[in-house]
Design a protein around this motif. Structure first.
Motif, PDB file in Angstrom:
ATOM      1  N   ALA A  23       0.811  -1.220   0.000  1.00 52.83           N
ATOM      2  CA  ALA A  23       0.000   0.000   0.000  1.00 52.83           C
ATOM      3  C   ALA A  23       0.841   1.267   0.000  1.00 52.83           C
ATOM      4  CB  ALA A  23      -0.945  -0.006   1.207  1.00 52.83           C
ATOM      5  N   ASN A  24       1.969   1.252   0.707  1.00 59.49           N
ATOM      6  CA  ASN A  24       2.750   2.475   0.883  1.00 59.49           C
ATOM      7  C   ASN A  24       3.918   2.586  -0.098  1.00 59.49           C
ATOM      8  OD1 ASN A  24       1.188   3.461   3.111  1.00 59.49           O
ATOM      9  ND2 ASN A  24       2.173   1.924   4.399  1.00 59.49           N
ATOM     10  N   LEU A  25       3.826   1.903  -1.220  1.00 63.52           N
ATOM     11  CA  LEU A  25       4.913   1.916  -2.194  1.00 63.52           C
ATOM     12  C   LEU A  25       5.162   3.326  -2.735  1.00 63.52           C
ATOM     13  CD1 LEU A  25       6.855  -0.065  -3.652  1.00 63.52           C
ATOM     14  CD2 LEU A  25       5.195  -0.141  -5.522  1.00 63.52           C
ATOM     15  N   GLU A  26       4.106   4.030  -3.080  1.00 61.06           N
ATOM     16  CA  GLU A  26       4.248   5.387  -3.615  1.00 61.06           C
ATOM     17  C   GLU A  26       4.839   6.313  -2.566  1.00 61.06           C
ATOM     18  OE1 GLU A  26       1.599   7.734  -6.764  1.00 61.06           O
ATOM     19  OE2 GLU A  26       0.623   7.594  -4.804  1.00 61.06           O
ATOM     20  N   TRP A  27       4.368   6.192  -1.327  1.00 62.81           N
ATOM     21  CA  TRP A  27       4.916   6.999  -0.232  1.00 62.81           C
ATOM     22  C   TRP A  27       6.399   6.716  -0.042  1.00 62.81           C
ATOM     23  CZ3 TRP A  27       6.715   4.466   4.260  1.00 62.81           C
ATOM     24  CH2 TRP A  27       7.172   5.316   5.275  1.00 62.81           C
ATOM     25  N   LEU A  28       6.774   5.446  -0.109  1.00 59.82           N
ATOM     26  CA  LEU A  28       8.163   5.061   0.111  1.00 59.82           C
ATOM     27  C   LEU A  28       9.090   5.733  -0.896  1.00 59.82           C
ATOM     28  CD1 LEU A  28       9.875   2.926   1.827  1.00 59.82           C
ATOM     29  CD2 LEU A  28       9.762   1.521  -0.238  1.00 59.82           C
ATOM     30  N   VAL A  29       8.645   5.783  -2.157  1.00 53.71           N
ATOM     31  CA  VAL A  29       9.502   6.318  -3.220  1.00 53.71           C
ATOM     32  C   VAL A  29       9.447   7.842  -3.285  1.00 53.71           C
ATOM     33  CG1 VAL A  29       9.864   6.361  -5.719  1.00 53.71           C
ATOM     34  CG2 VAL A  29       9.330   4.210  -4.570  1.00 53.71           C
ATOM     35  N   LEU A  30       8.238   8.400  -3.293  1.00 53.60           N
ATOM     36  CA  LEU A  30       8.087   9.828  -3.539  1.00 53.60           C
ATOM     37  C   LEU A  30       8.184  10.686  -2.282  1.00 53.60           C
ATOM     38  CD1 LEU A  30       5.193   9.703  -6.174  1.00 53.60           C
ATOM     39  CD2 LEU A  30       7.670   9.639  -6.533  1.00 53.60           C
ATOM     40  N   GLU A  31       7.879  10.128  -1.111  1.00 53.67           N
ATOM     41  CA  GLU A  31       7.965  10.891   0.135  1.00 53.67           C
ATOM     42  C   GLU A  31       9.269  10.594   0.876  1.00 53.67           C
ATOM     43  OE1 GLU A  31       5.845  13.210   1.220  1.00 53.67           O
ATOM     44  OE2 GLU A  31       4.563  12.990  -0.541  1.00 53.67           O
TER      45      GLU A  31
ATOM     46  N   PRO B 177       3.578   7.038 -11.178  1.00 55.48           N
ATOM     47  CA  PRO B 177       2.862   6.358 -12.271  1.00 55.48           C
ATOM     48  C   PRO B 177       1.726   7.216 -12.805  1.00 55.48           C
ATOM     49  CG  PRO B 177       2.254   5.403 -10.152  1.00 55.48           C
ATOM     50  CD  PRO B 177       3.364   6.377  -9.873  1.00 55.48           C
ATOM     51  N   PRO B 178       1.315   7.031 -14.047  1.00 55.91           N
ATOM     52  CA  PRO B 178       0.230   7.835 -14.616  1.00 55.91           C
ATOM     53  C   PRO B 178      -1.128   7.522 -13.982  1.00 55.91           C
ATOM     54  CG  PRO B 178       0.889   6.099 -16.141  1.00 55.91           C
ATOM     55  CD  PRO B 178       1.879   6.088 -15.033  1.00 55.91           C
ATOM     56  N   CYS B 179      -1.267   6.347 -13.377  1.00 55.80           N
ATOM     57  CA  CYS B 179      -2.504   5.966 -12.697  1.00 55.80           C
ATOM     58  C   CYS B 179      -2.357   6.237 -11.196  1.00 55.80           C
ATOM     59  CB  CYS B 179      -2.799   4.484 -12.924  1.00 55.80           C
ATOM     60  SG  CYS B 179      -1.371   3.416 -12.583  1.00 55.80           S
ATOM     61  N   ARG B 180      -3.495   6.191 -10.482  1.00 50.38           N
ATOM     62  CA  ARG B 180      -3.443   6.323  -9.026  1.00 50.38           C
ATOM     63  C   ARG B 180      -3.071   4.972  -8.430  1.00 50.38           C
ATOM     64  NH1 ARG B 180      -8.195   8.671  -5.828  1.00 50.38           N
ATOM     65  NH2 ARG B 180      -9.312   6.974  -6.871  1.00 50.38           N
ATOM     66  N   TRP B 181      -1.973   4.940  -7.674  1.00 48.26           N
ATOM     67  CA  TRP B 181      -1.520   3.678  -7.110  1.00 48.26           C
ATOM     68  C   TRP B 181      -2.572   3.090  -6.165  1.00 48.26           C
ATOM     69  CZ3 TRP B 181       1.022  -0.387  -7.817  1.00 48.26           C
ATOM     70  CH2 TRP B 181       1.409  -1.228  -6.779  1.00 48.26           C
ATOM     71  N   LEU B 182      -3.183   3.919  -5.339  1.00 47.08           N
ATOM     72  CA  LEU B 182      -4.191   3.465  -4.394  1.00 47.08           C
ATOM     73  C   LEU B 182      -5.575   3.948  -4.797  1.00 47.08           C
ATOM     74  CD1 LEU B 182      -2.441   4.056  -0.939  1.00 47.08           C
ATOM     75  CD2 LEU B 182      -2.605   1.923  -2.228  1.00 47.08           C
ATOM     76  N   GLY B 183      -6.570   3.092  -4.577  1.00 46.90           N
ATOM     77  CA  GLY B 183      -7.949   3.508  -4.770  1.00 46.90           C
ATOM     78  C   GLY B 183      -8.502   4.138  -3.500  1.00 46.90           C
ATOM     79  N   ASP B 184      -9.698   4.705  -3.576  1.00 48.78           N
ATOM     80  CA  ASP B 184     -10.339   5.391  -2.460  1.00 48.78           C
ATOM     81  C   ASP B 184     -11.321   4.440  -1.784  1.00 48.78           C
ATOM     82  OD1 ASP B 184     -11.603   7.053  -0.692  1.00 48.78           O
ATOM     83  OD2 ASP B 184     -12.544   8.326  -2.195  1.00 48.78           O
TER      84      ASP B 184
ATOM     85  N   ARG C  74      -4.393  11.664   6.228  1.00 48.84           N
ATOM     86  CA  ARG C  74      -4.802  12.658   7.205  1.00 48.84           C
ATOM     87  C   ARG C  74      -5.446  13.865   6.529  1.00 48.84           C
ATOM     88  NH1 ARG C  74      -0.529  13.463  11.810  1.00 48.84           N
ATOM     89  NH2 ARG C  74      -2.447  14.331  12.703  1.00 48.84           N
ATOM     90  N   ALA C  75      -5.901  14.814   7.339  1.00 49.08           N
ATOM     91  CA  ALA C  75      -6.628  15.973   6.820  1.00 49.08           C
ATOM     92  C   ALA C  75      -5.788  16.777   5.839  1.00 49.08           C
ATOM     93  CB  ALA C  75      -7.085  16.859   7.980  1.00 49.08           C
ATOM     94  N   ASP C  76      -4.468  16.799   6.024  1.00 53.57           N
ATOM     95  CA  ASP C  76      -3.598  17.555   5.115  1.00 53.57           C
ATOM     96  C   ASP C  76      -3.156  16.722   3.919  1.00 53.57           C
ATOM     97  OD1 ASP C  76      -1.807  15.793   6.227  1.00 53.57           O
ATOM     98  OD2 ASP C  76      -0.469  17.315   7.081  1.00 53.57           O
ATOM     99  N   GLY C  77      -3.679  15.497   3.791  1.00 56.08           N
ATOM    100  CA  GLY C  77      -3.339  14.642   2.668  1.00 56.08           C
ATOM    101  C   GLY C  77      -2.139  13.744   2.894  1.00 56.08           C
ATOM    102  N   SER C  78      -1.446  13.894   4.016  1.00 53.35           N
ATOM    103  CA  SER C  78      -0.252  13.084   4.265  1.00 53.35           C
ATOM    104  C   SER C  78      -0.634  11.677   4.715  1.00 53.35           C
ATOM    105  CB  SER C  78       0.624  13.743   5.335  1.00 53.35           C
ATOM    106  OG  SER C  78      -0.058  13.823   6.571  1.00 53.35           O
ATOM    107  N   ASN C  79       0.260  10.743   4.470  1.00 52.88           N
ATOM    108  CA  ASN C  79       0.059   9.347   4.839  1.00 52.88           C
ATOM    109  C   ASN C  79       0.394   9.175   6.313  1.00 52.88           C
ATOM    110  OD1 ASN C  79       0.232   6.509   5.162  1.00 52.88           O
ATOM    111  ND2 ASN C  79       0.835   6.239   3.028  1.00 52.88           N
ATOM    112  N   GLU C  80      -0.517   8.565   7.049  1.00 51.18           N
ATOM    113  CA  GLU C  80      -0.325   8.403   8.494  1.00 51.18           C
ATOM    114  C   GLU C  80       0.913   7.587   8.829  1.00 51.18           C
ATOM    115  OE1 GLU C  80      -2.271   5.649  11.570  1.00 51.18           O
ATOM    116  OE2 GLU C  80      -3.842   7.083  11.053  1.00 51.18           O
TER     117      GLU C  80
END
Length: 483
Positions: A51-59, A323-330, A436-442
């Motif tokens: 789940a946190n693959l995008e966070w790991l790379v981009l954050e 990636p051009p797609c959203r890695w995670l769905g809502d 979270r409310a500011d969009g950051s990953n918990e």
């Protein structure tokens, strides 16, 4: 040709020294190839299910390929299975995610389900967090505490009385005494067969008792004349969504829960399909606005199911690119399909928990409605971070302590574990993320409003002294929020 090792024996007899030289078969050497195959299997699992693959790379700006190159090199230079396991464990630590780990067959035996025995069902007091706030100088425990699982007391800060309650864990599984009481109350004999339905009955009973006992403890604190409440969740490793109900019990602020992101694939597609079927079944029996609400939510869940069935290729992330797609769905909210701010119908409806998970705990909101402080530290994780985050994001509490561990959202409905085909190790990783409310990953951890220099090397009483030294600042800030 490889030279075989030799054993040389010296034997002295009758003044003579006899020398014997014997060849022995070489011990089997360590073969890294199966472990390298397992590493490739793990890499594929991270590429498709983390789940946190995008966070790991981009954050966090982690170079994913280099992590696996390093792990492969360590496996190649390993001389034993223990060395290879260490390479995998090191890889997991590099992810900086409290829900990423490898479980190995030896030393991590699978617990035996099937018997109504609290230990075999996973109830373990070692899950409980240790006391911190109760070790502050001047802390006075409640002598008539109505709930042993939530230690409580008071402390005087200048001219303000602060009530203190400790939540050690957010699941009954950390409280074996609740399991024993459930077995007795539900008339389930020990060592009789206990399937998933039986286990759920015990867990439901325990969660209900926790809700009632926390309620009673909060009321006992109010009866002391306390003006401010300090909830100690330091060293609390998490638990279940009971944390959402507990958060609403300690504030009168209408909390809006965090957004949930889900990993696309069969796991969540199945979950959405089942949820949609339940909603449509409930809608058939509902009337008026209820029916409209349930049908509308079923349509939204159906759309999420289609999203779960649409993959997103993670290849760009392995090159440090988005990636051009959203890695995670809502996946709606941590509280279910509705945030509590939208929750306007009675929680006693038969389908309430289907759309709003805290409803299944039958809690009362705002048992405590005054100024609130939440104490956290590096041992605070998972559902405990969820508790702190929702209160902080809604400005319902002042968070004090040290930054939390950063575990974030974990596993839904058993998660998506991967069993490595050669070693038998089990790779666990989160299939969801809370935003979270500011969009950051918990998973980044909770940053306190009032920092306390808590150190893991401190003894428990030293930590209590450090918290006490900063408590007056937290009290002032908590009082300012209601003025």
């Amino acid at each position: 040709m490889r030279q075989l090792p030799r054993i040389v024996l010296l034997v002295r007899s009758a003044g003579l020294t006899l020398v014997f030289s014997l060849s022995v078969n070489a011990l089997p050497s360590f073969d890294p190839k199966p472990w390298q195959e397992d590493l490739e299997q793990a890499r594929e699992a991270f590429a498709t299910k983390y789940a946190n693959l995008e966070w790991l790379v981009l954050e966090r700006e982690i170079d994913l390929p280099s992590l696996f190159v390093d792990a492969k090199a360590r496996i190649e230079s390993a001389s034993s299975p223990a060395d290879a396991q260490a390479a995998f464990d090191r890889l997991a630590r590099k992810f900086g995610d409290g829900h990423v780990r490898f479980r190995w067959p030896r030393g991590h035996p699978a617990r035996t389900l099937g018997k109504a025995n609290c230990a075999s069902l996973g109830y373990d007091a070692r899950m409980q967090g240790s006391q911190t706030a109760a070790l502050m100088p001047g802390y006075t425990p409640l002598t008539n505490a109505p709930a042993n699982e939530f230690p409580a007391g008071t402390i005087q800060v200048e001219n303000h009385k602060v009530g203190v309650v400790k939540i050690r864990i957010f699941t009954p599984q950390g409280l074996p005494e609740l399991c024993s009481a459930a077995l007795q109350d539900l008339q389930i004999a020990a060592d009789t067969p206990c399937d998933e339905i039986c286990s759920d009955r015990i867990m439901t009973w325990g969660s209900a008792r926790m809700t009632r006992d926390l309620d009673a403890q909060l009321r006992a604190i109010k009866a002391t004349g306390a003006e401010i409440l300090l909830v100690d969740i330091a060293d609390n490793g998490g638990g279940t969504e009971w944390a959402e109900a507990a958060a609403r019990m300690v504030t009168d602020v209408k909390l809006k829960s965090e957004r949930i992101g889900f990993v696309r694939g069969a796991h969540w597609a199945k979950a959405f399909a089942e949820k949609e079927a339940e909603l449509r079944a409930a809608a058939r029996d509902a009337k008026g606005e209820d029916r409209v609400l349930l049908k509308g939510l079923a349509d939204e869940v159906s759309a999420r199911r289609r999203e779960a069935e649409t993959p997103c290729d993670s290849t760009p992330l392995w090159h440090g690119e988005k990636p051009p797609c959203r890695w995670l769905g809502d996946a709606f909210y941590a509280s279910g399909l509705l945030a509590s701010g939208e929750f306007s119908w009675p929680m006693d409806k038969s389908w309430a928990s289907l759309v709003y998970q805290p409803a299944k705990y039958h809690y009362e909101e705002a048992v405590w409605a005054g100024p609130l402080i939440v104490l956290v530290d590096g041992g605070t994780g998972s559902a405990a971070e969820q508790f702190a985050a929702v209160l902080q994001d809604n400005r319902a509490a002042v968070v004090m302590g040290a930054p939390t561990g950063g575990a974030g959202c974990g596993h839904t409905d058993g998660g998506t574990p991967t069993t490595l085909k050669n070693s038998g190790g089990i790779l666990e990783m989160p299939d969801c993320a809370r935003f979270r409310a500011d969009g950051s990953n918990e998973v980044m951890g909770i940053q306190p409003d009032v920092l306390v220099g808590l150190r893991s090397t401190d003894g428990p009483h030293r930590q209590g002294v450090r918290v006490a030294a900063k408590l007056s600042e937290a009290v002032r800030r908590a009082l300012d929020r209601i003025r």
